[in-house]
Motif scaffolding. Sequence first.
Motif, short mmCIF file in Angstrom:
data_model
loop_
_atom_site.label_atom_id
_atom_site.label_comp_id
_atom_site.label_asym_id
_atom_site.label_seq_id
_atom_site.Cartn_x
_atom_site.Cartn_y
_atom_site.Cartn_z
N UNK A 1 -6.41 0.55 15.74
CA UNK A 1 -7.14 0.88 14.51
C UNK A 1 -6.64 0.02 13.35
N UNK A 2 -7.54 -0.17 12.38
CA UNK A 2 -7.18 -0.86 11.13
C UNK A 2 -7.36 0.14 10.00
N UNK A 3 -6.31 0.30 9.19
CA UNK A 3 -6.41 1.21 8.03
C UNK A 3 -6.77 0.40 6.79
N UNK A 4 -7.75 0.90 6.02
CA UNK A 4 -8.00 0.32 4.70
C UNK A 4 -7.90 1.44 3.67
N UNK A 5 -7.42 1.11 2.49
CA UNK A 5 -7.30 2.11 1.43
C UNK A 5 -8.21 1.63 0.29
N UNK A 6 -9.20 2.47 -0.07
CA UNK A 6 -10.34 2.03 -0.87
C UNK A 6 -10.63 3.02 -1.99
N UNK A 7 -10.11 2.82 -3.22
CA UNK A 7 -9.28 1.72 -3.67
C UNK A 7 -7.83 1.92 -3.24
N UNK A 8 -7.13 0.80 -3.21
CA UNK A 8 -5.76 0.82 -2.67
C UNK A 8 -4.77 1.37 -3.70
N UNK A 9 -3.74 2.01 -3.18
CA UNK A 9 -2.62 2.50 -3.99
C UNK A 9 -1.43 1.59 -3.66
N UNK A 10 -0.80 0.86 -4.59
CA UNK A 10 -0.91 1.00 -6.03
C UNK A 10 -1.69 -0.14 -6.70
N UNK B 254 0.84 -1.20 0.00
CA UNK B 254 0.00 0.00 0.00
C UNK B 254 0.87 1.25 0.00
N UNK B 255 0.19 2.36 0.31
CA UNK B 255 0.78 3.69 0.34
C UNK B 255 2.03 3.68 1.25
N UNK B 256 3.19 4.01 0.71
CA UNK B 256 4.43 3.85 1.48
C UNK B 256 4.53 4.76 2.71
#
Length: 388
Positions: free
Chosen positions: A161-170, A119-121
């Motif tokens: 906490x749980x992080x989700x990236x929606x939509x994910x990068x990359x 995911x996002x660095x």
Amino acid sequence: MVAFSRRVPQRLESNRLTEAAAARGEIPFDLSVSNPTACGLPYPDGLLAGLADPAGLRYRPDPFGPPGTRAAVAREYERWGARVDPARVVLTASTSEAYSLLFKLLCDPGDTVVTPTPSYPLFDQLSRLDGLATHPLPLDPDDDWRPVLAAAHAAPDTTRAVIVVHPNNPTGSYLHPEDADALASTCRGRGWAVIADEVFLPFPLAGGPGSERSFATREDALTFTLGGLSKSAGLPQLKLAWIVVSGPEALVAAALARLEYIADAYLSVSTPVALAAPQILSASATVRSAISERCRGNLVILRELAAGLPAVTVPSVGGGWSALVRLPAVLDDEEMAVRLLTERGVAVQPGFLFDLPMDGAIVLSLLTPEPIWRKGLAEIFDAVRSWL
Ligand SMILES: Cc1ncc(COP(=O)(O)O)c(C=O)c1O
């Protein structure tokens, strides 16, 4: 001797790729450009005219930002069929700042946040700067990048906490609705919050399950949904982002009261920017269309040019501004990126920067202006042929 904080690494070294880029100077084919204002995109005339509004001469400190701006942000969510209460919108200067406020709200130093990988660095850096540890939530490349939920269950007791990236990068992958439900249920059960980074939600490409849903109205777990002008209006320099708080009523009220205390200590959002934001948001549809058109067109070109090369694959891109390209793993990805830069003048991002769990992966920015994109891709594929 001054002792500096361990929040900042003791050794600040540049990697081989940054050194190669500095040594090279000008880069003719930059296929890693993620700054939308440097990609020749058309912005409507007068988009920033609201910054000159005389109302900006008056300072009225408000920890969450002006009510009219919070209402305009809430209206943005109508595009996903979500009714957001403006009272639950908190303005921040960037998504990075939103993470920092939320880490302060939820965690004590030494606590843990679960972060998706790849995911996002920036997650490692942002959590470390707030004195936190991270626990990886792997996304499975053989299962459409769905999260390996057992890894969240195995997170330590210090998790907050749980992080989700929606939509994910990359990877461009959306959180599948079944996985979103399962994660929210785990979070509710363990007393953790969900932080849903939706900065790329306005930019669907192939889509996928979940692509039409925002987290902003989830009520099952305490949820913080992040968005911002840097992506949704292609204006990272304005420094305006937001958090939408949702979840069980009592938890939302407790979280908002504490967030107000934290935000009041910084008051970091600029008044002229906040006042101009409603008009910028309503004019930003044309910028989003231009960005989407660029990304779609570049993806078509990429697939056409890659089609002749059996060893090269371009996985489906659900949404966002990046494309993952899998090249034959004859070199490690850092070596590959360095050679593309020094021998061919092409800048790409090596997969290891995002913790991609495979060799030979590079990440390209779909924002790249088309002529540079075509020539850069031709150079990459020519180089790949020469390596085989
Ligand atoms: C997943 C993700 N979140 C947030 C950001 C940055 O947002 P901001 O400029 O608002 O800090 C990026 C930038 O690339 C991103 O990839």
